[in-house]
Design a protein around this motif. Structure first.
Motif, short mmCIF file in Angstrom:
data_model
loop_
_atom_site.label_atom_id
_atom_site.label_comp_id
_atom_site.label_asym_id
_atom_site.label_seq_id
_atom_site.Cartn_x
_atom_site.Cartn_y
_atom_site.Cartn_z
N THR A 160 -0.88 3.04 8.44
CA THR A 160 -0.32 2.23 9.51
C THR A 160 -1.42 1.96 10.53
OG1 THR A 160 1.77 3.38 9.19
CG2 THR A 160 1.52 2.17 11.26
N PRO A 161 -1.53 0.77 11.07
CA PRO A 161 -0.71 -0.44 10.89
C PRO A 161 -1.34 -1.50 10.00
CG PRO A 161 -1.87 -0.53 12.98
CD PRO A 161 -2.39 0.68 12.26
N SER A 162 -2.03 -1.09 8.94
CA SER A 162 -2.69 -2.09 8.09
C SER A 162 -2.01 -2.24 6.73
CB SER A 162 -4.15 -1.69 7.85
OG SER A 162 -4.24 -0.64 6.91
N THR A 163 -1.01 -1.39 6.46
CA THR A 163 -0.46 -1.28 5.10
C THR A 163 0.03 -2.60 4.51
OG1 THR A 163 0.18 0.94 5.70
CG2 THR A 163 1.17 0.06 3.70
N GLU A 164 0.54 -3.50 5.37
CA GLU A 164 1.09 -4.76 4.84
C GLU A 164 0.04 -5.58 4.11
OE1 GLU A 164 1.45 -3.76 7.99
OE2 GLU A 164 3.58 -3.28 8.15
N ILE A 165 -1.22 -5.43 4.51
CA ILE A 165 -2.29 -6.17 3.81
C ILE A 165 -2.38 -5.66 2.37
CG2 ILE A 165 -4.79 -6.61 3.73
CD1 ILE A 165 -4.79 -6.39 6.80
N THR A 166 -2.37 -4.34 2.24
CA THR A 166 -2.46 -3.72 0.92
C THR A 166 -1.24 -4.08 0.07
OG1 THR A 166 -3.70 -1.91 1.93
CG2 THR A 166 -2.81 -1.50 -0.25
N GLU A 167 -0.05 -4.04 0.68
CA GLU A 167 1.17 -4.37 -0.05
C GLU A 167 1.18 -5.83 -0.52
OE1 GLU A 167 4.35 -1.29 2.07
OE2 GLU A 167 4.03 -3.27 2.94
N PHE A 168 0.77 -6.71 0.37
CA PHE A 168 0.74 -8.14 0.04
C PHE A 168 -0.17 -8.38 -1.16
CE2 PHE A 168 -1.06 -12.35 0.25
CZ PHE A 168 -0.04 -13.17 0.71
N LEU A 169 -1.34 -7.75 -1.14
CA LEU A 169 -2.32 -8.01 -2.20
C LEU A 169 -1.95 -7.29 -3.50
CD1 LEU A 169 -5.46 -8.05 0.07
CD2 LEU A 169 -4.43 -10.00 -1.10
N ALA A 170 -1.21 -6.19 -3.40
CA ALA A 170 -0.71 -5.52 -4.61
C ALA A 170 0.19 -6.47 -5.38
CB ALA A 170 0.06 -4.26 -4.24
N SER A 171 0.91 -7.31 -4.64
CA SER A 171 1.81 -8.26 -5.27
C SER A 171 1.06 -9.53 -5.70
CB SER A 171 2.92 -8.60 -4.26
OG SER A 171 3.60 -9.76 -4.65
N ARG A 172 0.21 -10.05 -4.83
CA ARG A 172 -0.39 -11.35 -5.07
C ARG A 172 -1.55 -11.34 -6.06
NH1 ARG A 172 -1.11 -16.16 -2.13
NH2 ARG A 172 0.98 -15.78 -1.35
N LEU A 173 -2.45 -10.37 -5.91
CA LEU A 173 -3.68 -10.43 -6.72
C LEU A 173 -3.42 -10.45 -8.24
CD1 LEU A 173 -6.41 -8.38 -4.79
CD2 LEU A 173 -6.45 -10.80 -5.41
N PRO A 174 -2.54 -9.59 -8.77
CA PRO A 174 -2.31 -9.66 -10.22
C PRO A 174 -1.76 -11.02 -10.66
CG PRO A 174 -1.43 -7.62 -9.33
CD PRO A 174 -1.80 -8.49 -8.16
N GLN A 175 -1.05 -11.70 -9.78
CA GLN A 175 -0.49 -13.01 -10.14
C GLN A 175 -1.57 -14.06 -10.33
OE1 GLN A 175 2.16 -13.81 -6.88
NE2 GLN A 175 3.89 -12.76 -7.86
N ILE A 176 -2.70 -13.86 -9.66
CA ILE A 176 -3.77 -14.87 -9.76
C ILE A 176 -4.96 -14.31 -10.54
CG2 ILE A 176 -3.08 -16.15 -7.70
CD1 ILE A 176 -5.18 -14.60 -6.11
N GLY A 177 -4.69 -13.26 -11.32
CA GLY A 177 -5.75 -12.71 -12.17
C GLY A 177 -6.77 -11.86 -11.44
N GLY A 178 -6.46 -11.50 -10.19
CA GLY A 178 -7.37 -10.65 -9.43
C GLY A 178 -7.10 -9.18 -9.71
N LYS A 179 -7.91 -8.33 -9.13
CA LYS A 179 -7.78 -6.90 -9.36
C LYS A 179 -7.33 -6.21 -8.07
CE LYS A 179 -9.30 -7.33 -13.55
NZ LYS A 179 -10.60 -7.09 -14.13
N PHE A 180 -6.31 -5.34 -8.23
CA PHE A 180 -5.83 -4.54 -7.10
C PHE A 180 -5.87 -3.08 -7.49
CE2 PHE A 180 -2.60 -1.91 -5.21
CZ PHE A 180 -2.79 -2.12 -3.86
N LEU A 181 -6.43 -2.26 -6.63
CA LEU A 181 -6.49 -0.81 -6.88
C LEU A 181 -5.96 -0.07 -5.66
CD1 LEU A 181 -10.03 0.10 -8.29
CD2 LEU A 181 -7.85 0.83 -9.25
N GLN A 182 -5.04 0.87 -5.88
CA GLN A 182 -4.73 1.81 -4.79
C GLN A 182 -5.53 3.08 -5.08
OE1 GLN A 182 -0.73 2.22 -3.23
NE2 GLN A 182 -0.99 4.43 -3.09
#
Lengths: 267, 382
Positions: free
Chosen positions: B32-54
């Motif tokens: 907190t308070p940055s988590t929404e960036i990580t959550e957004f990209l966890a959803s978006r990046l795989p959709q556009i062929g990008g890579k997301f890692l937690q």
């Protein structure tokens, strides 16, 4: 004899002490790579900090010499970005399992296709002979003038528990086995751990009156035995070497590819 | 303005902008308070062929994106104070090894765990000097969603041009606030792509030999050129060197490539500065309250202006000196104990005329807070 083509001769002589085991690990590693016929462009070698980590400078691959303990985290990024590359991560015992312990267990848990080589000389050499989490008890070091009271990790058991799908142990005495095991580890699809006992005559040897490099290598011969040997049954104190775990389990990058398919469908 | 209109959080605006800028690879750790960036990209990046890692922690996240950047990816991570503290060693590595990457720090109250859900601008100096050793850094900030979008894209561009980490210093208030964002059409904002070497395979490639313009063309890991990357001082091949000339040359290069371009890097906005007797200097969410006061007092004919900083580092000393020259009083508005105040004092000709209007209790600085300080300076009392 290892092909000179894999070495960056421009950067020799290396900085390892006379008698150090790390050059023998380098030799075994290059033998394995040569046998496999891998091209230099397909290999990315990532290391952290310490004597062992300087290995990256001497080999003509894509090499990333990073910060203490974090080599596996860097390697995870490279592998995820380019899954077709072979990632090899040589680490010292302190680098891999003290400061780097967290990254070690998480890389194992993900089962990402990286070959981790723990060059275990049971001492911090670069900083002058302090004990490591692999020193074990009753070892003398500059930070253990009254001998260590810290128990050591068992790398094999730790790796198994953390989820590594290839786990092996060998020593600098057993160069042929070392090169065979490294080859299997690189071929293995998933997170592989190869622990290699390596001698540090300069610090561990001197502090613990373990003799010179030859004496220390002879110790590895005398005190290790193949997994499940009769010798082990007769003398349970012997340390087993060989391949402990080799199993198939979905690899992280291929699992991610499936996730991408799912995400694209749901769009 | 036929763009895609959204009503979203600042964090989402930042993540949308990263995707617009060509983000290929993101690694992060929840905080907190940055988590929404990580959550957004966890959803978006795989959709556009990008890579997301937690990853397992924040320093691992930064290490992972540095590794990915070396393969040619555009990369980012996002965090907040404690995570940013944990990242500092890897940040120094990215500076030393000259790795393009974007690091978002959505500031919260500190030190330590501090105030996770409250706003602050307490990490300004940490962004500048958090990692050890002499170095230069680029740090940008923004006060509204449209600017967050623009500055995020800018952060990616500057990271590529200067081969350096760029820090985006947002704060909890703008990050969690919802407002309108118009997403530009593709092509509307210029994007800088990775400068790749033209050296052919088989020819000696020097990864750390700057061109005449100071830029260093890169070669992707996995490509035809094999070279060494290290956090040690190194020569033009990337091989460790402690040779004094190599050390001096590299440190000068790392600092000069940014500090010599302070004016080119200066991003700011100005409101009614020309004839301002009282000049507010602010940035990030604090600049919203500052602007409110300026608009309100201007409508009554008061000569008051606002200089809103967007580039915090390298600090644009000359520009600030010029803008502040004619003002009778300069009031720095920020949510910390005077981190930008100190550099403004160094920049201006009369440091005595620089005052601080701040708040450090976790509450957002209100226009009335600024007004009270202003009245004291004007001799009107509260």
């Amino acid at each position: 004899m290892v092909k000179k083509a894999y070495l960056r001769e421009r950067f020799f002589p290396h900085l390892w002490c006379p008698g150090c085991g790390h050059g023998m690990v380098l030799n075994g590693l290059l033998q394995a790579i040569e046998k496999m016929g891998l091209s230099r462009n397909e290999i990315v070698m990532v290391s952290g900090i310490g004597c062992s980590s300087r290995i990256t400078g001497y080999v003509d691959f894509h090499t990333l010499h990073t910060i203490h303990g974090r080599a596996l985290a860097f390697a995870t990024g490279v592998k995820m970005a380019r899954p077709e590359l072979n990632l090899i991560v040589p680490m010292g015992d302190g680098d891999a399992l003290a400061i780097g312990g967290n990254h070690f267990i998480h890389a194992a848990r993900r089962n990402i296709d990286i070959t981790a080589i723990v060059m275990n000389n049971r001492i911090y050499g670069m900083t002058g002979g302090q004990f490591s989490p692999l020193s074990g008890e009753d070892v003398r070091a500059t930070t253990a003038p009254y001998l260590t009271i810290d128990p050591g990790f068992d790398v094999v058991e730790l790796s198994k528990a953390a989820g590594a799908t290839f786990v092996a142990r060998t020593t600098t005495y057993h160069i042929q086995q070392m090169s065979d095991i490294i080859q299997q580890a690189i071929l293995h699809e998933g997170f592989s751990v190869v622990e290699i006992f390596s001698q540090c005559p300069t610090y561990f040897g001197r502090k613990n009156k373990a003799g010179d490099a030859v004496d220390m290598i002879a110790y590895f011969k005398k005190n290790t035995t193949p997994i499940g040997s009769t010798a082990k049954k007769e003398n349970p104190d012997l340390i087993e070497r060989g391949v402990f775990v080799q199993k198939e389990k979905p690899e992280y990058c291929s699992q991610y590819e499936k996730l991408v398919q799912k995400a694209m469908k749901g769009r | 303005m036929s763009g895609n209109i959204k009503f979203i959080q600042g964090n989402e605006a930042c993540a949308e902008a990263a995707v617009y800028a060509g983000l290929d690879f993101y690694a992060g750790y929840p905080i907190t308070p940055s988590t929404e960036i990580t959550e957004f990209l966890a959803s978006r990046l795989p959709q556009i062929g990008g890579k997301f890692l937690q990853m397992e922690d924040e320093i691992a996240s930064l290490c992972a994106i540095i590794g990915a950047s070396l393969t040619g990816c555009k990369v980012m991570t996002a965090t907040s104070g404690p995570g940013f503290s944990l990242m500092q060693e890897a940040l120094g590595y990215a500076i030393m090894a000259e790795i393009p990457c974007v690091i978002v720090n959505v500031q919260r109250g500190g030190p330590s765990t501090g105030l996770p859900t409250h706003g602050s601008q307490g990490d300004v100096n940490q962004a500048r000097w958090g990692t050890h050793g002499d170095h230069a850094i680029i740090a940008l900030t923004a006060s509204n969603h449209q600017d967050i979008f623009a500055l995020t894209v800018e952060a990616f561009n500057l990271a590529e041009i200067y081969r350096t980490p760029v820090i985006l210093l947002l704060d909890e208030v703008v990050a969690h606030m919802r407002e309108r964002l118009v997403i530009p059409q593709p092509g509307e904002m210029p994007l800088v792509e990775r400068l790749k070497t033209t050296v052919n395979e088989g020819v000696d490639y020097h990864p750390y030999l700057p061109r005449e313009d100071g830029r260093l063309p890169m070669s992707d890991f996995g490509g035809p050129h094999r070279y060494n990357v290290t956090g040690l001082f190194h020569d033009m091949w990337g091989f460790p060197s402690s040779e004094p000339r190599a050390v001096h040359g590299l440190l000068r290069h790392l600092v000069d490539k940014i500090e010599n371009r302070v004016n080119q890097l200066a991003r700011y906005k100005e409101y009614y500065i020309e004839d301002a007797k009282h000049l507010l200097v602010s940035y990030g969410s604090s600049a919203r309250s500052a602007r409110h006061i300026v608009e309100k007092r201007r409508s009554r004919g008061e000569r008051i202006g606002l200089l809103e900083l967007q580039t915090l580092w390298p600090f644009p000393h000359e520009m600030v000196r010029e803008k502040c020259a004619a003002a009778q009083a300069v009031i720095v508005v920020e949510q910390n104990m005077g981190q930008i105040l100190q550099v403004v004092k160094l920049a201006v000709d009369q440091p005595d005329k620089v005052f601080l209007a701040n708040r450090i209790d976790g509450d957002f600085i209100m226009p009335s807070d600024i007004l009270n300080i202003l009245r004291l300076i004007q001799g009107k009392g509260v």
